[in-house]
Write a protein that holds these residues in place. Structure first.
Motif, PDB file in Angstrom:
ATOM      1  N   SER A   1       2.465  22.680   5.815  1.00 51.53           N
ATOM      2  CA  SER A   1       3.606  22.820   6.721  1.00 51.53           C
ATOM      3  C   SER A   1       3.647  24.166   7.429  1.00 51.53           C
ATOM      4  O   SER A   1       4.479  24.373   8.298  1.00 51.53           O
ATOM      5  CB  SER A   1       4.912  22.579   5.970  1.00 51.53           C
ATOM      6  N   THR A   2       2.757  25.095   7.091  1.00 47.09           N
ATOM      7  CA  THR A   2       2.759  26.389   7.780  1.00 47.09           C
ATOM      8  C   THR A   2       1.885  26.378   9.021  1.00 47.09           C
ATOM      9  O   THR A   2       1.908  27.319   9.794  1.00 47.09           O
ATOM     10  CB  THR A   2       2.274  27.527   6.849  1.00 47.09           C
ATOM     11  N   ASP A   3       1.116  25.315   9.227  1.00 46.77           N
ATOM     12  CA  ASP A   3       0.254  25.230  10.406  1.00 46.77           C
ATOM     13  C   ASP A   3       1.090  24.786  11.595  1.00 46.77           C
ATOM     14  O   ASP A   3       1.368  23.613  11.775  1.00 46.77           O
ATOM     15  CB  ASP A   3      -0.888  24.246  10.140  1.00 46.77           C
ATOM     16  N   LYS A   4       1.480  25.724  12.431  1.00 47.53           N
ATOM     17  CA  LYS A   4       2.381  25.430  13.551  1.00 47.53           C
ATOM     18  C   LYS A   4       1.670  24.749  14.723  1.00 47.53           C
ATOM     19  O   LYS A   4       2.312  24.255  15.635  1.00 47.53           O
ATOM     20  CB  LYS A   4       3.073  26.717  14.039  1.00 47.53           C
ATOM     21  N   SER A   5       0.336  24.694  14.713  1.00 51.90           N
ATOM     22  CA  SER A   5      -0.389  24.046  15.811  1.00 51.90           C
ATOM     23  C   SER A   5      -0.208  22.528  15.772  1.00 51.90           C
ATOM     24  O   SER A   5      -0.514  21.846  16.745  1.00 51.90           O
ATOM     25  CB  SER A   5      -1.873  24.410  15.761  1.00 51.90           C
ATOM     26  N   ILE A   6       0.270  21.996  14.667  1.00 46.61           N
ATOM     27  CA  ILE A   6       0.477  20.550  14.552  1.00 46.61           C
ATOM     28  C   ILE A   6       1.966  20.206  14.502  1.00 46.61           C
ATOM     29  O   ILE A   6       2.362  19.174  13.973  1.00 46.61           O
ATOM     30  CB  ILE A   6      -0.257  19.982  13.320  1.00 46.61           C
ATOM     31  N   ALA A   7       2.789  21.049  15.085  1.00 43.44           N
ATOM     32  CA  ALA A   7       4.244  20.893  14.984  1.00 43.44           C
ATOM     33  C   ALA A   7       4.738  19.545  15.488  1.00 43.44           C
ATOM     34  O   ALA A   7       5.608  18.930  14.866  1.00 43.44           O
ATOM     35  CB  ALA A   7       4.952  22.021  15.726  1.00 43.44           C
TER      36      ALA A   7
ATOM     37  N   ALA B   1       6.868  14.045  13.981  1.00 42.41           N
ATOM     38  CA  ALA B   1       6.713  12.581  13.999  1.00 42.41           C
ATOM     39  C   ALA B   1       6.559  12.034  12.587  1.00 42.41           C
ATOM     40  O   ALA B   1       7.153  11.013  12.237  1.00 42.41           O
ATOM     41  CB  ALA B   1       5.509  12.194  14.857  1.00 42.41           C
ATOM     42  N   LEU B   2       5.777  12.713  11.766  1.00 43.72           N
ATOM     43  CA  LEU B   2       5.580  12.254  10.387  1.00 43.72           C
ATOM     44  C   LEU B   2       6.851  12.399   9.554  1.00 43.72           C
ATOM     45  O   LEU B   2       7.196  11.507   8.777  1.00 43.72           O
ATOM     46  CB  LEU B   2       4.426  13.022   9.740  1.00 43.72           C
ATOM     47  N   ARG B   3       7.544  13.509   9.715  1.00 45.34           N
ATOM     48  CA  ARG B   3       8.769  13.729   8.936  1.00 45.34           C
ATOM     49  C   ARG B   3       9.863  12.721   9.268  1.00 45.34           C
ATOM     50  O   ARG B   3      10.690  12.387   8.429  1.00 45.34           O
ATOM     51  CB  ARG B   3       9.273  15.160   9.134  1.00 45.34           C
ATOM     52  N   ARG B   4       9.890  12.247  10.516  1.00 43.27           N
ATOM     53  CA  ARG B   4      10.873  11.238  10.898  1.00 43.27           C
ATOM     54  C   ARG B   4      10.587   9.898  10.226  1.00 43.27           C
ATOM     55  O   ARG B   4      11.484   9.100  10.003  1.00 43.27           O
ATOM     56  CB  ARG B   4      10.839  11.017  12.414  1.00 43.27           C
ATOM     57  N   ARG B   5       9.331   9.638   9.925  1.00 39.56           N
ATOM     58  CA  ARG B   5       8.938   8.319   9.456  1.00 39.56           C
ATOM     59  C   ARG B   5       8.695   8.194   7.959  1.00 39.56           C
ATOM     60  O   ARG B   5       8.720   7.105   7.422  1.00 39.56           O
ATOM     61  CB  ARG B   5       7.659   7.902  10.179  1.00 39.56           C
ATOM     62  N   PHE B   6       8.434   9.322   7.290  1.00 38.09           N
ATOM     63  CA  PHE B   6       8.006   9.247   5.909  1.00 38.09           C
ATOM     64  C   PHE B   6       8.794  10.192   5.023  1.00 38.09           C
ATOM     65  O   PHE B   6       9.478  11.082   5.499  1.00 38.09           O
ATOM     66  CB  PHE B   6       6.505   9.551   5.797  1.00 38.09           C
ATOM     67  N   THR B   7       8.660  10.013   3.723  1.00 39.75           N
ATOM     68  CA  THR B   7       9.319  10.849   2.733  1.00 39.75           C
ATOM     69  C   THR B   7       8.387  11.989   2.355  1.00 39.75           C
ATOM     70  O   THR B   7       7.213  11.770   2.089  1.00 39.75           O
ATOM     71  CB  THR B   7       9.635  10.029   1.470  1.00 39.75           C
ATOM     72  N   PHE B   8       8.925  13.193   2.320  1.00 44.07           N
ATOM     73  CA  PHE B   8       8.139  14.361   1.934  1.00 44.07           C
ATOM     74  C   PHE B   8       8.758  15.021   0.720  1.00 44.07           C
ATOM     75  O   PHE B   8       9.982  15.181   0.643  1.00 44.07           O
ATOM     76  CB  PHE B   8       8.078  15.374   3.085  1.00 44.07           C
ATOM     77  N   LEU B   9       7.926  15.385  -0.216  1.00 45.00           N
ATOM     78  CA  LEU B   9       8.354  16.129  -1.388  1.00 45.00           C
ATOM     79  C   LEU B   9       7.679  17.492  -1.322  1.00 45.00           C
ATOM     80  O   LEU B   9       6.449  17.570  -1.229  1.00 45.00           O
ATOM     81  CB  LEU B   9       7.941  15.411  -2.675  1.00 45.00           C
ATOM     82  N   LYS B  10       8.460  18.527  -1.363  1.00 43.89           N
ATOM     83  CA  LYS B  10       7.908  19.865  -1.286  1.00 43.89           C
ATOM     84  C   LYS B  10       7.350  20.265  -2.650  1.00 43.89           C
ATOM     85  O   LYS B  10       7.995  20.073  -3.672  1.00 43.89           O
ATOM     86  CB  LYS B  10       8.987  20.855  -0.856  1.00 43.89           C
TER      87      LYS B  10
ATOM     88  N   ILE C   1       3.144  16.610  15.664  1.00 42.45           N
ATOM     89  CA  ILE C   1       2.791  15.527  14.735  1.00 42.45           C
ATOM     90  C   ILE C   1       3.567  15.668  13.430  1.00 42.45           C
ATOM     91  O   ILE C   1       3.945  14.683  12.809  1.00 42.45           O
ATOM     92  CB  ILE C   1       1.263  15.436  14.508  1.00 42.45           C
ATOM     93  N   ASP C   2       3.836  16.904  13.042  1.00 40.23           N
ATOM     94  CA  ASP C   2       4.642  17.168  11.854  1.00 40.23           C
ATOM     95  C   ASP C   2       6.021  16.521  12.006  1.00 40.23           C
ATOM     96  O   ASP C   2       6.508  15.843  11.105  1.00 40.23           O
ATOM     97  CB  ASP C   2       4.750  18.681  11.647  1.00 40.23           C
TER      98      ASP C   2
ATOM     99  N   LEU D   1       0.847  -1.193   0.000  1.00 40.77           N
ATOM    100  CA  LEU D   1       0.000   0.000   0.000  1.00 40.77           C
ATOM    101  C   LEU D   1       0.885   1.247   0.000  1.00 40.77           C
ATOM    102  O   LEU D   1       1.789   1.379   0.821  1.00 40.77           O
ATOM    103  CB  LEU D   1      -0.907   0.012   1.235  1.00 40.77           C
ATOM    104  N   TYR D   2       0.622   2.138  -0.942  1.00 41.07           N
ATOM    105  CA  TYR D   2       1.338   3.404  -0.997  1.00 41.07           C
ATOM    106  C   TYR D   2       0.388   4.507  -0.585  1.00 41.07           C
ATOM    107  O   TYR D   2      -0.726   4.598  -1.109  1.00 41.07           O
ATOM    108  CB  TYR D   2       1.883   3.665  -2.403  1.00 41.07           C
ATOM    109  N   ILE D   3       0.798   5.322   0.334  1.00 41.94           N
ATOM    110  CA  ILE D   3      -0.036   6.406   0.838  1.00 41.94           C
ATOM    111  C   ILE D   3       0.526   7.718   0.325  1.00 41.94           C
ATOM    112  O   ILE D   3       1.694   8.035   0.555  1.00 41.94           O
ATOM    113  CB  ILE D   3      -0.075   6.408   2.383  1.00 41.94           C
ATOM    114  N   ILE D   4      -0.307   8.460  -0.370  1.00 45.69           N
ATOM    115  CA  ILE D   4       0.084   9.768  -0.880  1.00 45.69           C
ATOM    116  C   ILE D   4      -0.849  10.778  -0.233  1.00 45.69           C
ATOM    117  O   ILE D   4      -2.072  10.639  -0.307  1.00 45.69           O
ATOM    118  CB  ILE D   4      -0.019   9.824  -2.419  1.00 45.69           C
ATOM    119  N   ALA D   5      -0.286  11.784   0.398  1.00 41.85           N
ATOM    120  CA  ALA D   5      -1.101  12.761   1.123  1.00 41.85           C
ATOM    121  C   ALA D   5      -0.481  14.140   0.996  1.00 41.85           C
ATOM    122  O   ALA D   5       0.647  14.289   0.521  1.00 41.85           O
ATOM    123  CB  ALA D   5      -1.199  12.349   2.590  1.00 41.85           C
ATOM    124  N   THR D   6      -1.212  15.120   1.441  1.00 41.78           N
ATOM    125  CA  THR D   6      -0.687  16.484   1.467  1.00 41.78           C
ATOM    126  C   THR D   6      -0.644  16.960   2.903  1.00 41.78           C
ATOM    127  O   THR D   6      -1.360  16.454   3.771  1.00 41.78           O
ATOM    128  CB  THR D   6      -1.567  17.445   0.640  1.00 41.78           C
ATOM    129  N   MET D   7       0.210  17.935   3.157  1.00 42.26           N
ATOM    130  CA  MET D   7       0.328  18.481   4.498  1.00 42.26           C
ATOM    131  C   MET D   7       0.625  19.965   4.393  1.00 42.26           C
ATOM    132  O   MET D   7       1.472  20.379   3.609  1.00 42.26           O
ATOM    133  CB  MET D   7       1.433  17.775   5.272  1.00 42.26           C
TER     134      MET D   7
END
Length: 136
Positions: A37-43, A48-57, A45-46, A29-35
Motif C-alpha cells: 500500500s505504500t507504492d503510490k504509482s498504483i494509486a 479500484a481494488l479497495r472498493r471491490r474487495f476486503t483488505f486486512l492490514k 488501481i489501489d 474460488l477464494y483469492i488471497i493476495a498481498t498488496m
C-alpha cells in the motif's frame, strides 16, 4: 477485475484470446493476495481494488523473524521509519524471513526500498543507511 468481483462470479464470462474458449470465475474460488500500500504509482488501481474487495492490514511482526541480527535490523529500521515517515512505511517481516544471505537482502531489497522512501531527503536516507550498515 470485473470477473473476480464476488457478485460477478459464475455470471460474467469472457472469450479467451488464444483458445477462444469461454471462461468465467466460479463463485467458490477464494483469492488471497498481498498488496504494497505504500507504492503510490498504483494509486488508481489501489482505489479500484479497495472498493471491490476486503483488505486486512498486516503489521510487521518481529516474532516471525528468527534470525537475531535480522530481527534487530528490522526493529531499528522500523523505529526510524515510523519516526521520520509514518508507520505505513515500516518494512514487513517477509523481507527478513528468507533463508537468503542477510547481506544480499540488505543490498538488493532493503537499500532500494530506503532509497525510494527517502528520495530527495539525503539526510534521512544517510541515517537509514547508517542503521543498515551498523547491523552488518
Amino acid at each position: 477485475i470485473t470477473l473476480i468481483e464476488e457478485d460477478k462470479r459464475d455470471t460474467y464470462e469472457v472469450t479467451l484470446p488464444y483458445s477462444k474458449e469461454k471462461f468465467k470465475i466460479p463463485s467458490n474460488l477464494y483469492i488471497i493476495a498481498t498488496m504494497n500500500s505504500t507504492d503510490k504509482s498504483i494509486a488508481t488501481i489501489d482505489i479500484a481494488l479497495r472498493r471491490r474487495f476486503t483488505f486486512l492490514k498486516m503489521e510487521p511482526n518481529l516474532d516471525l523473524v528468527e534470525n537475531e541480527k535480522a530481527n534487530q535490523l528490522m526493529k531499528d529500521l522500523n523505529v526510524f521509519i515510523e519516526t521520520t515517515l509514518n508507520k505505513d512505511y515500516m518494512i514487513g517481516h517477509a523481507y527478513f524471513m528468507s533463508e537468503l544471505d542477510l547481506e544480499f537482502i540488505k543490498e538488493y531489497k532493503i537499500k532500494p526500498l530506503l532509497e525510494e522512501y527517502f528520495y530527495g531527503d539525503k539526510e534521512n536516507y544517510d541515517k537509514a543507511l547508517d542503521i543498515l550498515e551498523e547491523r552488518s
